[in-house]
Scaffold this motif. Sequence first.
Motif, PDB file in Angstrom:
ATOM      1  N   TYR A   7     -17.925 -11.793  34.513  1.00 11.64           N
ATOM      2  CA  TYR A   7     -17.550 -11.899  33.102  1.00 11.64           C
ATOM      3  C   TYR A   7     -16.706 -13.150  32.928  1.00 11.64           C
ATOM      4  O   TYR A   7     -16.129 -13.666  33.871  1.00 11.64           O
ATOM      5  CB  TYR A   7     -16.749 -10.676  32.652  1.00 11.64           C
ATOM      6  N   LYS A   8     -16.655 -13.618  31.720  1.00 12.74           N
ATOM      7  CA  LYS A   8     -15.836 -14.783  31.417  1.00 12.74           C
ATOM      8  C   LYS A   8     -14.456 -14.294  30.973  1.00 12.74           C
ATOM      9  O   LYS A   8     -14.353 -13.564  29.993  1.00 12.74           O
ATOM     10  CB  LYS A   8     -16.476 -15.597  30.299  1.00 12.74           C
ATOM     11  N   PRO A   9     -13.388 -14.655  31.708  1.00  9.04           N
ATOM     12  CA  PRO A   9     -12.049 -14.225  31.291  1.00  9.04           C
ATOM     13  C   PRO A   9     -11.709 -14.813  29.921  1.00  9.04           C
ATOM     14  O   PRO A   9     -11.927 -15.990  29.673  1.00  9.04           O
ATOM     15  CB  PRO A   9     -11.121 -14.788  32.357  1.00  9.04           C
ATOM     16  N   VAL A  10     -11.194 -13.974  29.066  1.00 10.19           N
ATOM     17  CA  VAL A  10     -10.827 -14.395  27.715  1.00 10.19           C
ATOM     18  C   VAL A  10      -9.388 -13.985  27.466  1.00 10.19           C
ATOM     19  O   VAL A  10      -9.010 -12.848  27.736  1.00 10.19           O
ATOM     20  CB  VAL A  10     -11.750 -13.738  26.661  1.00 10.19           C
ATOM     21  N   VAL A  11      -8.591 -14.924  26.985  1.00 10.26           N
ATOM     22  CA  VAL A  11      -7.212 -14.617  26.603  1.00 10.26           C
ATOM     23  C   VAL A  11      -7.238 -14.232  25.136  1.00 10.26           C
ATOM     24  O   VAL A  11      -7.694 -14.997  24.292  1.00 10.26           O
ATOM     25  CB  VAL A  11      -6.290 -15.825  26.832  1.00 10.26           C
ATOM     26  N   GLU A  17       3.544 -14.287  14.799  1.00  9.79           N
ATOM     27  CA  GLU A  17       4.221 -13.237  14.029  1.00  9.79           C
ATOM     28  C   GLU A  17       3.992 -11.862  14.647  1.00  9.79           C
ATOM     29  O   GLU A  17       4.867 -10.996  14.589  1.00  9.79           O
ATOM     30  CB  GLU A  17       3.751 -13.240  12.569  1.00  9.79           C
ATOM     31  N   ALA A  18       2.827 -11.662  15.258  1.00 12.35           N
ATOM     32  CA  ALA A  18       2.556 -10.377  15.918  1.00 12.35           C
ATOM     33  C   ALA A  18       3.456 -10.203  17.134  1.00 12.35           C
ATOM     34  O   ALA A  18       3.966  -9.107  17.395  1.00 12.35           O
ATOM     35  CB  ALA A  18       1.085 -10.285  16.314  1.00 12.35           C
ATOM     36  N   TYR A  19       3.665 -11.285  17.880  1.00  9.88           N
ATOM     37  CA  TYR A  19       4.593 -11.221  19.016  1.00  9.88           C
ATOM     38  C   TYR A  19       6.008 -10.921  18.525  1.00  9.88           C
ATOM     39  O   TYR A  19       6.732 -10.146  19.142  1.00  9.88           O
ATOM     40  CB  TYR A  19       4.584 -12.527  19.801  1.00  9.88           C
ATOM     41  N   ALA A  20       6.392 -11.537  17.421  1.00  5.92           N
ATOM     42  CA  ALA A  20       7.732 -11.310  16.877  1.00  5.92           C
ATOM     43  C   ALA A  20       7.894  -9.859  16.447  1.00  5.92           C
ATOM     44  O   ALA A  20       8.935  -9.245  16.686  1.00  5.92           O
ATOM     45  CB  ALA A  20       7.990 -12.249  15.696  1.00  5.92           C
ATOM     46  N   LYS A  21       6.873  -9.293  15.821  1.00  2.00           N
ATOM     47  CA  LYS A  21       6.942  -7.887  15.382  1.00  2.00           C
ATOM     48  C   LYS A  21       7.113  -6.964  16.586  1.00  2.00           C
ATOM     49  O   LYS A  21       7.952  -6.058  16.580  1.00  2.00           O
ATOM     50  CB  LYS A  21       5.685  -7.533  14.601  1.00  2.00           C
ATOM     51  N   ILE A  22       6.332  -7.206  17.627  1.00  2.00           N
ATOM     52  CA  ILE A  22       6.432  -6.394  18.846  1.00  2.00           C
ATOM     53  C   ILE A  22       7.813  -6.582  19.479  1.00  2.00           C
ATOM     54  O   ILE A  22       8.435  -5.614  19.944  1.00  2.00           O
ATOM     55  CB  ILE A  22       5.322  -6.765  19.844  1.00  2.00           C
ATOM     56  N   PRO A  83       6.507  -1.006  28.061  1.00  2.00           N
ATOM     57  CA  PRO A  83       5.436  -0.763  29.034  1.00  2.00           C
ATOM     58  C   PRO A  83       4.390  -1.878  28.923  1.00  2.00           C
ATOM     59  O   PRO A  83       4.228  -2.480  27.856  1.00  2.00           O
ATOM     60  CB  PRO A  83       4.856   0.586  28.591  1.00  2.00           C
ATOM     61  N   GLU A  84       3.696  -2.143  29.997  1.00  2.00           N
ATOM     62  CA  GLU A  84       2.737  -3.263  30.032  1.00  2.00           C
ATOM     63  C   GLU A  84       1.760  -3.154  28.868  1.00  2.00           C
ATOM     64  O   GLU A  84       1.149  -2.115  28.642  1.00  2.00           O
ATOM     65  CB  GLU A  84       1.967  -3.266  31.356  1.00  2.00           C
ATOM     66  N   ASN A  85       1.661  -4.250  28.129  1.00  2.00           N
ATOM     67  CA  ASN A  85       0.796  -4.258  26.952  1.00  2.00           C
ATOM     68  C   ASN A  85      -0.218  -5.393  26.983  1.00  2.00           C
ATOM     69  O   ASN A  85      -0.901  -5.642  26.005  1.00  2.00           O
ATOM     70  CB  ASN A  85       1.645  -4.338  25.674  1.00  2.00           C
ATOM     71  N   GLY A  86      -0.296  -6.117  28.081  1.00  2.00           N
ATOM     72  CA  GLY A  86      -1.261  -7.186  28.223  1.00  2.00           C
ATOM     73  C   GLY A  86      -0.837  -8.498  27.586  1.00  2.00           C
ATOM     74  O   GLY A  86      -1.559  -9.482  27.674  1.00  2.00           O
ATOM     75  N   ALA A  87       0.309  -8.526  26.934  1.00  2.00           N
ATOM     76  CA  ALA A  87       0.727  -9.742  26.240  1.00  2.00           C
ATOM     77  C   ALA A  87       1.986 -10.366  26.840  1.00  2.00           C
ATOM     78  O   ALA A  87       2.450 -11.384  26.348  1.00  2.00           O
ATOM     79  CB  ALA A  87       0.970  -9.423  24.767  1.00  2.00           C
ATOM     80  N   LYS A  88       2.525  -9.774  27.887  1.00  2.00           N
ATOM     81  CA  LYS A  88       3.792 -10.277  28.434  1.00  2.00           C
ATOM     82  C   LYS A  88       3.670 -11.682  29.008  1.00  2.00           C
ATOM     83  O   LYS A  88       4.568 -12.501  28.826  1.00  2.00           O
ATOM     84  CB  LYS A  88       4.339  -9.315  29.483  1.00  2.00           C
ATOM     85  N   ALA A  89       2.581 -11.978  29.693  1.00  2.00           N
ATOM     86  CA  ALA A  89       2.424 -13.313  30.273  1.00  2.00           C
ATOM     87  C   ALA A  89       2.366 -14.370  29.175  1.00  2.00           C
ATOM     88  O   ALA A  89       3.016 -15.420  29.273  1.00  2.00           O
ATOM     89  CB  ALA A  89       1.174 -13.383  31.143  1.00  2.00           C
ATOM     90  N   THR A  90       1.625 -14.098  28.124  1.00  2.00           N
ATOM     91  CA  THR A  90       1.546 -15.040  27.011  1.00  2.00           C
ATOM     92  C   THR A  90       2.906 -15.166  26.337  1.00  2.00           C
ATOM     93  O   THR A  90       3.320 -16.269  25.969  1.00  2.00           O
ATOM     94  CB  THR A  90       0.477 -14.585  25.995  1.00  2.00           C
TER      95      THR A  90
END
Length: 142
Positions: A7-11, A17-22, A83-90
């Motif tokens: 598969y092609k990895p996709v970020v 603003e979504a990061y700020a809300k979280i 908890p891990e949400n898949g967005a921490k690295a970004t």
Amino acid sequence: MTIPPFYKPVVLEMPIEAYAKIAVDGGIWLAGEIVAHEPGASFVPDPAYVYKTRHRTGVIGGLGELDEARRHHVFIEGFLALPENGAKATFRRLLVTHTEMLHAALRAEWSRRWHKIQIGEDARPRALAVARQLLPKPRNVH
């Protein structure tokens, strides 16, 4: 011989603003966990309260009493403690590459939330106590 990936990895991209809300949600949750923490016990935030923050009104009032830099620090720590949400690295990359944009988004999200709530004069001493609990121990997040 190299084998192509299955598969092609996709970020997945989200608006800042979504990061700020979280981050604001995470900061409110983490601050609630700090307030609920029993002195002397090791601090481990309970993810069971992510969606139902403990001491929410006092925490929001306490965050309102902090200066902006400290409040943003709480929001960033809150995001990273979720908890891990898949967005921490970004999010970590944003902290380094788009710091000012992220802080502007945090400022806007906090302002939106802050204007929605009413902290009565009777809640002010509790808010100040919460703010005092949030002040110590900054830690480097990079």
